[in-house]
Design a protein around this motif. Structure first.
Motif, mmCIF file in Angstrom:
data_model
loop_
_atom_site.group_PDB
_atom_site.id
_atom_site.type_symbol
_atom_site.label_atom_id
_atom_site.label_comp_id
_atom_site.label_asym_id
_atom_site.label_seq_id
_atom_site.Cartn_x
_atom_site.Cartn_y
_atom_site.Cartn_z
ATOM 1 N N GLY A 288 -1.312 -2.943 -18.270
ATOM 2 C CA GLY A 288 -1.425 -3.143 -16.829
ATOM 3 C C GLY A 288 -2.775 -3.625 -16.343
ATOM 4 O O GLY A 288 -3.025 -3.638 -15.131
ATOM 5 N N TRP A 289 -3.659 -4.019 -17.257
ATOM 6 C CA TRP A 289 -4.973 -4.496 -16.815
ATOM 7 C C TRP A 289 -4.815 -5.757 -15.965
ATOM 8 O O TRP A 289 -4.044 -6.656 -16.285
ATOM 9 N N GLY A 290 -5.559 -5.814 -14.871
ATOM 10 C CA GLY A 290 -5.497 -6.955 -13.962
ATOM 11 C C GLY A 290 -4.550 -6.743 -12.804
ATOM 12 O O GLY A 290 -4.640 -7.431 -11.787
ATOM 13 N N LEU A 291 -3.641 -5.785 -12.952
ATOM 14 C CA LEU A 291 -2.678 -5.530 -11.881
ATOM 15 C C LEU A 291 -3.381 -5.081 -10.607
ATOM 16 O O LEU A 291 -2.983 -5.458 -9.498
ATOM 17 N N ASP A 292 -4.450 -4.288 -10.748
ATOM 18 C CA ASP A 292 -5.140 -3.778 -9.564
ATOM 19 C C ASP A 292 -5.757 -4.903 -8.730
ATOM 20 O O ASP A 292 -5.855 -4.795 -7.506
ATOM 21 N N PHE A 293 -6.152 -5.996 -9.372
ATOM 22 C CA PHE A 293 -6.709 -7.125 -8.627
ATOM 23 C C PHE A 293 -5.618 -7.939 -7.928
ATOM 24 O O PHE A 293 -5.918 -8.735 -7.037
ATOM 25 N N ALA A 294 -4.373 -7.746 -8.329
ATOM 26 C CA ALA A 294 -3.265 -8.515 -7.754
ATOM 27 C C ALA A 294 -2.472 -7.731 -6.713
ATOM 28 O O ALA A 294 -1.624 -8.302 -6.027
ATOM 29 N N LEU A 295 -2.738 -6.440 -6.573
ATOM 30 C CA LEU A 295 -1.967 -5.609 -5.642
ATOM 31 C C LEU A 295 -2.019 -6.142 -4.216
ATOM 32 O O LEU A 295 -1.072 -5.970 -3.440
ATOM 33 N N ARG A 296 -3.111 -6.795 -3.875
ATOM 34 C CA ARG A 296 -3.291 -7.295 -2.509
ATOM 35 C C ARG A 296 -2.220 -8.300 -2.113
ATOM 36 O O ARG A 296 -1.991 -8.539 -0.921
ATOM 37 N N LYS A 297 -1.549 -8.888 -3.077
ATOM 38 C CA LYS A 297 -0.523 -9.874 -2.779
ATOM 39 C C LYS A 297 0.759 -9.232 -2.244
ATOM 40 O O LYS A 297 1.672 -9.933 -1.809
ATOM 41 N N CYS A 298 0.813 -7.902 -2.275
ATOM 42 C CA CYS A 298 2.029 -7.203 -1.859
ATOM 43 C C CYS A 298 1.958 -6.628 -0.446
ATOM 44 O O CYS A 298 2.948 -6.075 0.041
ATOM 45 N N VAL A 299 0.809 -6.716 0.214
ATOM 46 C CA VAL A 299 0.683 -6.202 1.581
ATOM 47 C C VAL A 299 -0.213 -7.127 2.395
ATOM 48 O O VAL A 299 -1.110 -7.772 1.850
ATOM 49 N N GLU A 300 0.035 -7.188 3.689
ATOM 50 C CA GLU A 300 -0.779 -8.012 4.583
ATOM 51 C C GLU A 300 -1.058 -7.254 5.879
ATOM 52 O O GLU A 300 -0.138 -6.640 6.434
ATOM 53 N N PRO A 301 -2.305 -7.325 6.392
ATOM 54 C CA PRO A 301 -3.502 -7.813 5.699
ATOM 55 C C PRO A 301 -3.972 -6.785 4.673
ATOM 56 O O PRO A 301 -4.107 -5.594 4.990
ATOM 57 N N ALA A 302 -4.211 -7.240 3.474
ATOM 58 C CA ALA A 302 -4.484 -6.335 2.356
ATOM 59 C C ALA A 302 -5.750 -5.512 2.566
ATOM 60 O O ALA A 302 -5.804 -4.341 2.181
ATOM 61 N N HIS A 303 -6.772 -6.098 3.176
ATOM 62 C CA HIS A 303 -8.032 -5.365 3.332
ATOM 63 C C HIS A 303 -7.914 -4.232 4.352
ATOM 64 O O HIS A 303 -8.817 -3.401 4.458
ATOM 65 N N GLU A 304 -6.802 -4.182 5.075
ATOM 66 C CA GLU A 304 -6.566 -3.087 6.012
ATOM 67 C C GLU A 304 -5.539 -2.086 5.485
ATOM 68 O O GLU A 304 -5.549 -0.917 5.875
ATOM 69 N N LYS A 305 -4.663 -2.530 4.590
ATOM 70 C CA LYS A 305 -3.570 -1.674 4.135
ATOM 71 C C LYS A 305 -3.751 -1.123 2.722
ATOM 72 O O LYS A 305 -2.873 -0.442 2.200
ATOM 73 N N ILE A 306 -4.887 -1.436 2.110
ATOM 74 C CA ILE A 306 -5.232 -0.863 0.809
ATOM 75 C C ILE A 306 -6.547 -0.111 0.971
ATOM 76 O O ILE A 306 -7.505 -0.643 1.539
ATOM 77 N N GLY A 307 -6.587 1.129 0.494
ATOM 78 C CA GLY A 307 -7.815 1.890 0.659
ATOM 79 C C GLY A 307 -7.863 3.147 -0.175
ATOM 80 O O GLY A 307 -6.904 3.511 -0.864
ATOM 81 N N VAL A 308 -9.002 3.824 -0.097
ATOM 82 C CA VAL A 308 -9.272 5.040 -0.869
ATOM 83 C C VAL A 308 -9.354 6.228 0.085
ATOM 84 O O VAL A 308 -10.053 6.173 1.101
ATOM 85 N N VAL A 309 -8.635 7.291 -0.244
ATOM 86 C CA VAL A 309 -8.631 8.506 0.575
ATOM 87 C C VAL A 309 -9.718 9.444 0.061
ATOM 88 O O VAL A 309 -9.597 10.023 -1.019
ATOM 89 N N ASP A 310 -10.779 9.575 0.837
ATOM 90 C CA ASP A 310 -11.932 10.376 0.415
ATOM 91 C C ASP A 310 -11.731 11.868 0.634
ATOM 92 O O ASP A 310 -12.254 12.693 -0.122
ATOM 93 N N ALA A 311 -10.986 12.216 1.677
ATOM 94 C CA ALA A 311 -10.834 13.626 2.035
ATOM 95 C C ALA A 311 -9.992 14.403 1.022
ATOM 96 O O ALA A 311 -10.050 15.637 0.976
#
Length: 237
Positions: A151-174
């Motif tokens: 599965g290497w490289g899949l994480d760089f391609a995940l953005r193609k599955c949601v729009e806008p990706a920079h708003e719908k992909i993130g890290v939960v810190d809490a």
């Protein structure tokens, strides 16, 4: 259902629930191999979220229900918990921040990010502990390749599955986890020309990453050409 890539199945009998579970054992495979074959989007459609996690994660500081609350609150379709700082850390994006609930952007080493809205500075989580919404998983499942194990490289391609990706992909810190960095999969490799078993596994990971990138680029090009659209970053002569 419990998947085993190391052939160790009876060891789980100490847990009462294990006796009621379905055990599937195939050596030298990974979670993505199993996910492609057993977690078809139609099969898991009853679930709002799909957790595709590695087995060496410490969850003492993690509560799944609170995690889902934050995912919904911040509109994340693809996410992961923050990683305890400096513990098994590869990307700055995955590092837990103690002063906020969620983060979606980061700064990486100079030259690593050509665009602040693209991986690994945004629209990015690692494949180690990914959580997908039902709709996102339906897309991601189709990107997983049958013959590529790691599965290497899949994480760089995940953005193609949601729009806008920079708003719908993130890290939960809490809600955060600890990467214990147990090299269990690497030990399944074979020694070759003096190389340690894990080196063979790592070499295959890198090779598969290159194959995946080529296939993804070819598929995108074919998609655009089929619709008479000039592919991005192409020059019309």
């Amino acid at each position: 259902m419990l998947f085993h890539y190391d052939g160790r199945t009876t060891e789980w009998d100490e847990f009462e629930w294990s006796k009621r579970a379905i055990h599937v054992s195939v050596r030298k495979q990974t979670k993505w191999w199993y996910a492609k074959r057993f977690l078809h989007p139609d099969v898991v459609a009853r679930y709002d979220y799909i957790f595709i996690w590695d087995e060496d994660l410490g969850v003492e500081h993690f509560n799944a229900e609170k995690y889902i609350e934050l995912v919904r609150k911040h509109g994340l379709e693809i996410s992961q918990p923050g990683l305890q700082p400096d513990k098994g850390l590869t990307w700055q994006m995955t590092k837990r921040r103690g002063d906020q609930e969620v983060h979606k952007v980061t700064e990486e080493r100079p030259g690593w990010c050509t665009d602040p809205h693209l991986p690994p500075c945004a629209a990015f989580v690692e494949i180690m502990a990914t959580v997908f919404s039902r709709n996102a998983w339906r897309c991601v499942w189709h990107m997983i390749q049958n013959d590529l194990v790691h599965g290497w490289g899949l994480d760089f391609a995940l953005r193609k599955c949601v729009e806008p990706a920079h708003e719908k992909i993130g890290v939960v810190d809490a809600q955060w986890i600890v990467h214990q960095a147990v090299p269990s999969l690497g030990n399944q490799g074979k020694s070759d020309n003096g190389r340690a078993p894990w080196e063979g596994v790592r070499a295959r990971c890198r090779k598969e990453w290159g194959i995946f990138q080529t296939r993804l680029a070819d598929a995108e090009k074919a998609y655009y050409l089929e619709r008479g659209i000039t592919p991005p970053n192409s020059t019309v002569v």
